[in-house]
Structures are given as structure tokens and as C-alpha cells.
Design a protein around this motif. Structure first.
Motif, PDB file in Angstrom:
ATOM      1  N   ASN A  66     -12.004  -6.001   3.162  1.00 55.67           N
ATOM      2  CA  ASN A  66     -11.513  -5.155   4.254  1.00 55.67           C
ATOM      3  C   ASN A  66     -10.001  -5.268   4.427  1.00 55.67           C
ATOM      4  O   ASN A  66      -9.337  -4.296   4.804  1.00 55.67           O
ATOM      5  N   GLU A  67      -9.449  -6.467   4.170  1.00 56.58           N
ATOM      6  CA  GLU A  67      -7.992  -6.635   4.269  1.00 56.58           C
ATOM      7  C   GLU A  67      -7.279  -5.753   3.238  1.00 56.58           C
ATOM      8  O   GLU A  67      -6.274  -5.110   3.553  1.00 56.58           O
ATOM      9  N   VAL A  68      -7.814  -5.725   2.015  1.00 57.78           N
ATOM     10  CA  VAL A  68      -7.198  -4.896   0.983  1.00 57.78           C
ATOM     11  C   VAL A  68      -7.367  -3.415   1.318  1.00 57.78           C
ATOM     12  O   VAL A  68      -6.440  -2.609   1.141  1.00 57.78           O
ATOM     13  N   LYS A  69      -8.540  -3.029   1.804  1.00 58.47           N
ATOM     14  CA  LYS A  69      -8.765  -1.626   2.190  1.00 58.47           C
ATOM     15  C   LYS A  69      -7.802  -1.218   3.299  1.00 58.47           C
ATOM     16  O   LYS A  69      -7.284  -0.091   3.306  1.00 58.47           O
ATOM     17  N   ARG A  70      -7.554  -2.119   4.225  1.00 62.19           N
ATOM     18  CA  ARG A  70      -6.663  -1.812   5.351  1.00 62.19           C
ATOM     19  C   ARG A  70      -5.234  -1.555   4.841  1.00 62.19           C
ATOM     20  O   ARG A  70      -4.531  -0.689   5.364  1.00 62.19           O
ATOM     21  N   ILE A  71      -4.820  -2.292   3.828  1.00 61.56           N
ATOM     22  CA  ILE A  71      -3.451  -2.165   3.317  1.00 61.56           C
ATOM     23  C   ILE A  71      -3.294  -0.922   2.453  1.00 61.56           C
ATOM     24  O   ILE A  71      -2.289  -0.204   2.544  1.00 61.56           O
ATOM     25  N   PHE A  72      -4.291  -0.638   1.588  1.00 60.17           N
ATOM     26  CA  PHE A  72      -4.179   0.469   0.637  1.00 60.17           C
ATOM     27  C   PHE A  72      -4.948   1.718   1.060  1.00 60.17           C
ATOM     28  O   PHE A  72      -4.799   2.760   0.426  1.00 60.17           O
ATOM     29  N   GLY A  73      -5.789   1.600   2.059  1.00 58.61           N
ATOM     30  CA  GLY A  73      -6.542   2.758   2.517  1.00 58.61           C
ATOM     31  C   GLY A  73      -7.883   2.927   1.848  1.00 58.61           C
ATOM     32  O   GLY A  73      -8.703   3.725   2.291  1.00 58.61           O
ATOM     33  N   HIS A  74      -8.132   2.174   0.775  1.00 52.91           N
ATOM     34  CA  HIS A  74      -9.418   2.243   0.079  1.00 52.91           C
ATOM     35  C   HIS A  74      -9.551   0.989  -0.778  1.00 52.91           C
ATOM     36  O   HIS A  74      -8.600   0.213  -0.935  1.00 52.91           O
ATOM     37  N   ARG A 115       4.777  -6.261  -0.992  1.00 52.05           N
ATOM     38  CA  ARG A 115       5.817  -5.400  -0.422  1.00 52.05           C
ATOM     39  C   ARG A 115       5.376  -4.849   0.929  1.00 52.05           C
ATOM     40  O   ARG A 115       6.133  -4.864   1.905  1.00 52.05           O
ATOM     41  N   ARG A 116       4.163  -4.334   0.972  1.00 59.07           N
ATOM     42  CA  ARG A 116       3.686  -3.721   2.218  1.00 59.07           C
ATOM     43  C   ARG A 116       3.514  -4.759   3.316  1.00 59.07           C
ATOM     44  O   ARG A 116       3.805  -4.485   4.489  1.00 59.07           O
ATOM     45  N   VAL A 117       3.026  -5.940   2.954  1.00 61.58           N
ATOM     46  CA  VAL A 117       2.840  -6.994   3.954  1.00 61.58           C
ATOM     47  C   VAL A 117       4.194  -7.450   4.496  1.00 61.58           C
ATOM     48  O   VAL A 117       4.342  -7.724   5.691  1.00 61.58           O
ATOM     49  N   CYS A 118       5.209  -7.517   3.635  1.00 67.85           N
ATOM     50  CA  CYS A 118       6.552  -7.912   4.079  1.00 67.85           C
ATOM     51  C   CYS A 118       7.168  -6.861   5.001  1.00 67.85           C
ATOM     52  O   CYS A 118       7.745  -7.186   6.044  1.00 67.85           O
ATOM     53  N   GLU A 119       7.065  -5.595   4.604  1.00 75.08           N
ATOM     54  CA  GLU A 119       7.792  -4.533   5.282  1.00 75.08           C
ATOM     55  C   GLU A 119       6.976  -3.818   6.354  1.00 75.08           C
ATOM     56  O   GLU A 119       7.540  -3.117   7.200  1.00 75.08           O
ATOM     57  N   GLY A 120       5.674  -3.973   6.350  1.00 77.88           N
ATOM     58  CA  GLY A 120       4.809  -3.229   7.252  1.00 77.88           C
ATOM     59  C   GLY A 120       4.236  -2.009   6.553  1.00 77.88           C
ATOM     60  O   GLY A 120       4.771  -1.540   5.545  1.00 77.88           O
ATOM     61  N   TYR A 121       3.154  -1.473   7.099  1.00 77.43           N
ATOM     62  CA  TYR A 121       2.502  -0.337   6.464  1.00 77.43           C
ATOM     63  C   TYR A 121       1.701   0.432   7.494  1.00 77.43           C
ATOM     64  O   TYR A 121       1.344  -0.078   8.566  1.00 77.43           O
ATOM     65  N   SER A 122       1.440   1.694   7.166  1.00 78.77           N
ATOM     66  CA  SER A 122       0.620   2.535   8.031  1.00 78.77           C
ATOM     67  C   SER A 122      -0.841   2.361   7.647  1.00 78.77           C
ATOM     68  O   SER A 122      -1.174   2.248   6.462  1.00 78.77           O
ATOM     69  N   PHE A 123      -1.696   2.360   8.651  1.00 74.13           N
ATOM     70  CA  PHE A 123      -3.122   2.181   8.411  1.00 74.13           C
ATOM     71  C   PHE A 123      -3.880   3.323   9.064  1.00 74.13           C
ATOM     72  O   PHE A 123      -3.677   3.645  10.240  1.00 74.13           O
TER      73      PHE A 123
END
Length: 488
Positions: free
Chosen positions: A200-208, A279-287
Motif C-alpha cells: 500500500n505504501e508503494v501504491k500510495r507513492i506511484f498510484g498503482h 525522489r518523491r519521498v524527499c520532495e513530496g508527491y501527490s496522492f
């Protein structure tokens, strides 16, 4: 490819370092054999059972495993103690019902498990405060010596119950004095995360879903918590989806540490997945996704089926009373359970954890099989690094090497390693590539108090002559295939 990377890990670990390796039931025995050979069986610390699932699967024909194993090794016996930080759960048992100025406390038995005849030195009378009465245990000794007991009395550490009438005293243990805890060898999903949490953590970061069976960050943070240094370097030689880097950044955010990470990944997803996650964890990302709230969970039994109307009525009641709070109400049957879940679409921006990293790619691999068969003729530095590792079981320091005079570096035991080589077939066949008596003297003169190991295609001086002249140089031939003469 596992064995070379494990050897690298072993070489890079400090004397007080720890290694963690997650394996399943089928891999455990083989992994133990490899790590025992590499580290030594006396460096084995624990096989931690990670309970990674909270429900069983009835799809299995035999036993269904709800756990994996985390093998824990220390780099050397110099590491003599491992502790983990205290948790909110561990501290929740401390209270302060008598407003003790020293803060929250809990109590411990004062009675020794051993009988009086086994510890006669711990048998004495205790005065009950506020009463002309002494207390003795009829069969057992006390846990503490008379001197320690006198200190406990002077410091008002004995607890006789809220009314002062307990049969025996108990000792107050203060939270302010509590030490870090000894780790245990069972980690539950509720504490460190489940296998589902990792996905679920990976899905949250990448969307799938983009990676199969990633570990949860909580599992890696648990391992990191056993490393006392807040500026430790955490190396993951099998980086996968990048969970380790994510966990290091989270740990730093939580306790202000300055840990750093090194990830090694050989698959083609290293940049697009492993590095991209960091990169996304460092900079933030949209979920964007669905937030699910479990509203009902019920085992399906014969009794359930007999009163199915009641169950359907209960589901209908949930939809009527709570349906407006969600976009939809999902009903599923999984592993013999009816699960009713409220689902709501969410879109949010996840704040970055900060930090940065450098993404590096390595050059062409130096494969010993290719060298030995003459298919590859690597550069001086590439082959030198391989030979240095073979000779010393250590990693060469590139800054120490001198290609001009063929010096690779010095091992931890003081031995110097040399590599007479150029990736030129004609040169390798020439006399310039050989170890001669004069060259051996020159090499020995650079450090007369050390031993010198010299790799070269050929030699024009015997080892016996070097020994007779007390020249501390030992010749090791390079693989003949590097400079073989083609006769086709």
C-alpha cells in the motif's frame, strides 16, 4: 549474485555493525549456512519472526505461513549489547497515583523466586511503616541485600498498597530511570507493519502497484532502531523498491537523526522505481486514491447462513445510516469472512521528508569468468580492485592506487599489493610486464618493513632468490588468458 554482495556487506560493516536479512521459511536454512560461514556462528544474534499477516489464507493445501524471518548478525563479537528505544506502549504501564515528585512509576515484586535455604544472605525482617510490625516471607528470600533494602527505605521506594496493608512490599521503578529495552525475537504486524502495508505504501507513492511484495517501512525502521548511532550509514545491497531509504528518511524526521543510506540495485528498475521512490519521498508527491474504512467484519459460518436475513438487514442498515459519508459501500467475502467497507476518493499532497541523494551508475562489470577465459581485458583499475579483494578480502581504496608504478594499496594487515598490468596484449607479452630482481628491489624499497604481493604476467626471478636476498616480495601470476598467444 547473492554471495558477492554479502561479502561486500561483511567487509563494509564496522566492528559494531549489524546485518539484517529477511527470508521466508524455505530460504532460512540456506541463508543461515551462508551467513554462518561468512560471519561465524558466534556472530549470529537472533532469528526474528516477523508476523506479516493478520489473517490466514484458505487457498493453501497444507500449512499457511503468516510470518517471515529476519536473520540478525553482528559484524564481530566486539558488539556486546543491543537495545531498542522505549515505546509509548512500554511506558503506558507507568502511573503516579500518589503524586510522587519523581514522576510516573510502576511496581516490581520484592519476593525472590528462590527459597530461603538457597539464599540465606537475603533473609531478614522488614519493618512495616506506620506500624509496630515486622514482615518476613514464610518460605522465600527477598530479592535485594540488606544494604540495598536500607537504600530503598531511605529513598521511599517501597510500596505497601494504596492503604498500606499489602502482605509484602513492592519496589517502585520510575519511568525517569527506565533504560532502553532488550529487543525480542517476535515482531508483530501491528508494531512494524504487514506485507499489505508495504504494498500500500508503494501504491500510495506511484498510484498503482509497481513492485511485488515490498517490505513495509516500519519493518526497516524497527531494524534501524537497534543501531544506536543517530548518524549511522545504512547499506541495502538488495534495494528493490527503495524501502530502506524511505525508512531512513522517516527515522531522521522522527528523532532528528542524521543517518545516511546507500542503496545497491542491479535490475533495470533502479532509476525509474527505486530512485524515483526516494525522489518523491524527499520532495513530496501527490496522492489520489481511495480511503477505506472497515464498517463490518463477520465470519461466515453455517449459523450465519441460517440467519442470512439478519446479516442482509445489518448491511442495509449500514448503507442507510452511513452511506452518505462515503462514495460507495463495498461488500466482499475473503478468507471466509464478510467484509463491508466504506470507500471515499481522496486527493492530497504528501509533504516531503527532505534530504537528498546522488544517483550513480557503475561501469561494465569485471567478471572473473570472462577474465579467466580471455574474453575481457579490463582496465588497470578495474582488474586491480578485483585482485586486491581476492588477496585481502577488503575493498581497494581508489585514491591510494598509483597506476604509474602499478601500486594498488595496503591491506589492513600491512601487506602491500601491486599489479603489473596494462590492457595491451603486446605489452603483456613483453619483458616490461615481468617481475625482475631489480623491480622487486624497487618495490621492496618503498616500504622495507612490509610484505609485498605482486601480480604480474611473468617473472624473471625465482621466489627462492627473493627469499635468499631477503626481499619481502611474493609473486602471483595473472590469469594466462589475459595475454595468451592466439595460434589460429
Amino acid at each position: 549474485m547473492i554471495w558477492p554482495r554479502l561479502r561486500l556487506l561483511h567487509q563494509l560493516l564496522s566492528d559494531v555493525g549489524l546485518l539484517f536479512w529477511t527470508v521466508d521459511d524455505n530460504e532460512q536454512q540456506h541463508a543461515r549456512m551462508m551467513l554462518d560461514e561468512l560471519f561465524g556462528s558466534d556472530c549470529f544474534l537472533a532469528t526474528v519472526s516477523w508476523v506479516k499477516r493478520y489473517t490466514r489464507s484458505n487457498n493453501a493445501n497444507l500449512f499457511y505461513s503468516m510470518k517471515d524471518h529476519v536473520l540478525v548478525y553482528r559484524a564481530s563479537t566486539d558488539l556486546r549489547q543491543v537495545k531498542e528505544p522505549r515505546t509509548v506502549s512500554a511506558d503506558s504501564g507507568y502511573t503516579n497515583p500518589d503524586d510522587d515528585p519523581r514522576g510516573p512509576w510502576m511496581i516490581s515484586s520484592y519476593v525472590n523466586p528462590a527459597t530461603k535455604d538457597r539464599h540465606p544472605n537475603l533473609v531478614y525482617s522488614i519493618d512495616r511503616p506506620g506500624a509496630d510490625e515486622v514482615v518476613e516471607h514464610p518460605t522465600h528470600a527477598w530479592k535485594y541485600s540488606p544494604a540495598e533494602h536500607a537504600r530503598h527505605v531511605a529513598e521511599h521506594r517501597l510500596w505497601w498498597g494504596s492503604d498500606g496493608n499489602a502482605d509484602y512490599p513492592r519496589l517502585k521503578l520510575y519511568l525517569s530511570e527506565a533504560q532502553d529495552m532488550v529487543p525480542v525475537d517476535v515482531w508483530n504486524w501491528s508494531e512494524v507493519g504487514s506485507s499489505d502495508d508495504g504494498g500500500n505504501e508503494v501504491k500510495r507513492i506511484f498510484g498503482h502497484a509497481v513492485f511485488d511484495n515490498p517490505n513495509p517501512t516500519g519493518l526497516v525502521r524497527k531494524a534501524i532502531s537497534l543501531i544506536e548511532k543517530p548518524d549511522a550509514i545504512v547499506l541495502d545491497a538488495f534495494a528493490g523498491s527503495g524501502t530502506t531509504a524511505h525508512a531512513v528518511l522517516e527515522a531522521n524526521r522522527l528523532d532528528g537523526g542524521q543517518r545516511r543510506f546507500i542503496l545497491v540495485e542491479m535490475e533495470d528498475h533502479a532509476d525509474r522505481l527505486t530512485a524515483e521512490r526516494v525522489r518523491r519521498v524527499c520532495e513530496g508527491y501527490s496522492f489520489a486514491g481511495k480511503h477505506r474504512t472497515e464498517l463490518l467484519r463477520q465470519k461466515i459460518t453455517w449459523s450465519t447462513l441460517r440467519r442470512s436475513d439478519r446479516v442482509l438487514d445489518e448491511i442495509q442498515k449500514i448503507e442507510n445510516l452511513q452511506g452518505h459519508q462515503y462514495d460507495s459501500i463495498a461488500k466482499t467475502v475473503k478468507n471466509g469472512e464478510l467484509i463491508v467497507t466504506g470507500e471515499k476518493a481522496v486527493s492530497e499532497r504528501v509533504e516531503g521528508l527532505g534530504g537528498s541523494f546522488t544517483y550513480c551508475t557503475l561501469g561494465d562489470p569485471v567478471e572473473l569468468d570472462s577474465i579467466l577465459t580471455g574474453k575481457a581485458r579490463p582496465s588497470w583499475g578495474q582488474l586491480g580492485a578485483v585482485l586486491f579483494n581476492m588477496a585481502t578480502n577488503r575493498t581497494a581504496n581508489p585514491a591510494a592506487g598509483r597506476e604509474a608504478d602499478f601500486y594498488i594499496g595496503q591491506a589492513h594487515d600491512g601487506q602491500h599489493v601491486w599489479h603489473i598490468y596494462k590492457p595491451d596484449l603486446d605489452w603483456l607479452k613483453s619483458p616490461d610486464a615481468a617481475l625482475t630482481l631489480s623491480r622487486a628491489k624497487e618495490i621492496a624499497a618503498t616500504a622495507s618493513d612490509g610484505h609485498h604481493l605482486v601480480f604480474a604476467p611473468a617473472r624473471y626471478v625465482s621466489q627462492q632468490m627473493l627469499g635468499e636476498q631477503r626481499i619481502p616480495v611474493e609473486f602471483v601470476p595473472l590469469p594466462f588468458a589475459l595475454y595468451r598467444i592466439d595460434r589460429s
